[in-house]
Design a protein around this motif. Structure first.
Motif, mmCIF file in Angstrom:
data_model
loop_
_atom_site.group_PDB
_atom_site.id
_atom_site.type_symbol
_atom_site.label_atom_id
_atom_site.label_comp_id
_atom_site.label_asym_id
_atom_site.label_seq_id
_atom_site.Cartn_x
_atom_site.Cartn_y
_atom_site.Cartn_z
ATOM 1 N N CYS A 1 0.167 0.058 -4.924
ATOM 2 C CA CYS A 1 -0.870 0.288 -4.956
ATOM 3 C C CYS A 1 -1.791 1.007 -3.918
ATOM 4 O O CYS A 1 -1.366 1.790 -3.192
ATOM 5 C CB CYS A 1 -1.692 -0.721 -5.810
ATOM 6 N N HIS A 2 -3.122 0.284 -3.462
ATOM 7 C CA HIS A 2 -3.894 0.984 -2.642
ATOM 8 C C HIS A 2 -4.635 -0.060 -1.967
ATOM 9 O O HIS A 2 -4.719 -0.999 -2.056
ATOM 10 C CB HIS A 2 -5.058 1.914 -3.397
ATOM 11 N N GLY B 1 -7.978 -0.474 -1.339
ATOM 12 C CA GLY B 1 -9.028 -0.868 -1.774
ATOM 13 C C GLY B 1 -8.565 -1.775 -2.964
ATOM 14 O O GLY B 1 -9.136 -3.062 -2.907
ATOM 15 N N VAL B 2 -7.503 -1.740 -3.645
ATOM 16 C CA VAL B 2 -6.957 -2.636 -4.464
ATOM 17 C C VAL B 2 -6.571 -3.912 -3.866
ATOM 18 O O VAL B 2 -6.826 -4.932 -4.118
ATOM 19 C CB VAL B 2 -5.657 -1.957 -5.202
ATOM 20 N N SER C 1 0.323 1.573 -9.557
ATOM 21 C CA SER C 1 -0.638 2.419 -9.827
ATOM 22 C C SER C 1 -0.185 3.757 -10.370
ATOM 23 O O SER C 1 0.768 4.282 -10.201
ATOM 24 C CB SER C 1 -1.580 2.732 -8.427
ATOM 25 N N GLN D 1 -1.359 6.650 -9.694
ATOM 26 C CA GLN D 1 -1.754 7.568 -8.715
ATOM 27 C C GLN D 1 -0.283 8.062 -8.265
ATOM 28 O O GLN D 1 0.594 7.211 -7.874
ATOM 29 C CB GLN D 1 -2.779 7.435 -7.840
ATOM 30 N N GLU E 1 -6.865 3.036 -7.537
ATOM 31 C CA GLU E 1 -7.615 2.858 -6.527
ATOM 32 C C GLU E 1 -9.125 3.342 -7.041
ATOM 33 O O GLU E 1 -9.271 3.707 -8.119
ATOM 34 C CB GLU E 1 -7.235 3.809 -5.523
ATOM 35 N N TYR E 2 -10.120 3.028 -6.191
ATOM 36 C CA TYR E 2 -11.592 3.317 -6.734
ATOM 37 C C TYR E 2 -11.847 4.602 -6.685
ATOM 38 O O TYR E 2 -12.711 5.127 -7.409
ATOM 39 C CB TYR E 2 -12.492 2.313 -5.837
ATOM 40 N N ASP E 3 -10.910 5.344 -6.101
ATOM 41 C CA ASP E 3 -11.254 6.957 -6.197
ATOM 42 C C ASP E 3 -10.604 7.558 -7.118
ATOM 43 O O ASP E 3 -10.769 8.802 -7.317
ATOM 44 C CB ASP E 3 -10.441 7.551 -4.662
ATOM 45 N N TYR E 4 -9.770 6.858 -8.077
ATOM 46 C CA TYR E 4 -9.136 7.450 -9.377
ATOM 47 C C TYR E 4 -10.165 8.075 -9.992
ATOM 48 O O TYR E 4 -11.384 7.801 -10.415
ATOM 49 C CB TYR E 4 -8.641 6.310 -10.267
ATOM 50 N N ARG F 1 0.758 -1.099 0.002
ATOM 51 C CA ARG F 1 0.056 -0.055 0.033
ATOM 52 C C ARG F 1 0.948 1.434 -0.090
ATOM 53 O O ARG F 1 1.916 1.340 0.626
ATOM 54 C CB ARG F 1 -0.666 0.019 1.025
ATOM 55 N N TYR G 1 -9.200 13.653 -1.934
ATOM 56 C CA TYR G 1 -8.787 12.612 -1.206
ATOM 57 C C TYR G 1 -8.572 12.911 0.284
ATOM 58 O O TYR G 1 -7.975 14.096 0.406
ATOM 59 C CB TYR G 1 -7.303 12.219 -1.883
#
Length: 199
Positions: free
Chosen positions: A139-140, A142-143, A50, A52, A78-81, A7, A86
């Motif tokens: 990554c994140h 959520g991922v 990712s 981001q 992430e799902y927030d992309y 993460r 944020y």
């Protein structure tokens, strides 16, 4: 092969209209600096991130230490992309915290499409690796939860605690089937995690 799913480190907050792609905070930069030593025992052959900023900036110290480039894969965003802002979980509203505890993504996120996107990206990363390879994927939360949820068939999507710069280790069989070996290793950043600084 083994997949080290990391993460991102602690990012800054972004305000509505600034996008959900902030840089790392000062503590996040310090967390990321500890990753090369924490991962030194693993023979990492590739680094994927990712797109981001918070993920790329977390991956950079590891890439620098190993002399590797960072491959970007939008499917592990992430799902927030693309969302408007944020907010780190430590600053989240009570409503958002309760939603996360219940295991749900924000209502405007297509959960099935998110899970499918993540799994497709990771399947390609695994397929492109040799049996003896170790790949670091930055990554994140959520991922990582989407992967653990899929592999372990948990009832809730958001099923595991994943801290900043935490390392989750997945192993792939020769057939490409993933298994969870460990979740959220944080010894390297224990003293830098916001939840531990309050104790």
């Amino acid at each position: 092969m083994q997949l080290l799913v990391i993460r991102h480190a602690l990012p800054l907050r972004s305000e509505p209209g600034e996008g959900a792609d902030p840089n790392l905070s000062e503590d996040g930069i310090e967390q990321a600096k500890r990753l090369p030593d924490a991962l030194a025992r693993f023979p990492i052959t590739r680094i994927v991130s990712s797109p981001q900023r918070r993920a790329i900036q977390t991956a950079q110290p590891v890439a620098d230490a190993l002399g590797l480039t960072i491959d970007i894969d939008e499917r592990v965003a992430e799902y927030d992309y693309g969302l408007s802002h944020y907010v780190p979980i430590e600053e989240a509203s009570e409503e958002d915290v309760q939603r996360l505890i219940a295991g749900h993504l924000p209502g405007n996120v297509d959960q099935d499409a998110f899970i499918a996107r993540v799994n497709e990206g990771v399947a390609d990363i695994v397929a492109g690796a040799g049996h003896e390879d170790t790949v670091a994927l930055v990554c994140h939360g959520g991922v990582i939860n989407a992967l653990v949820h899929t592999i372990m068939q948990t009832e809730r999507l958001l099923c595991v605690q994943v801290d900043y710069a935490g390392v989750t280790r997945l192993l792939s069989s020769r057939t490409g089937k993933l298994g969870v070996a460990s979740v959220n290793g944080t010894e390297h950043v224990w003293d830098l995690l916001p939840r531990n600084q309050r104790w």
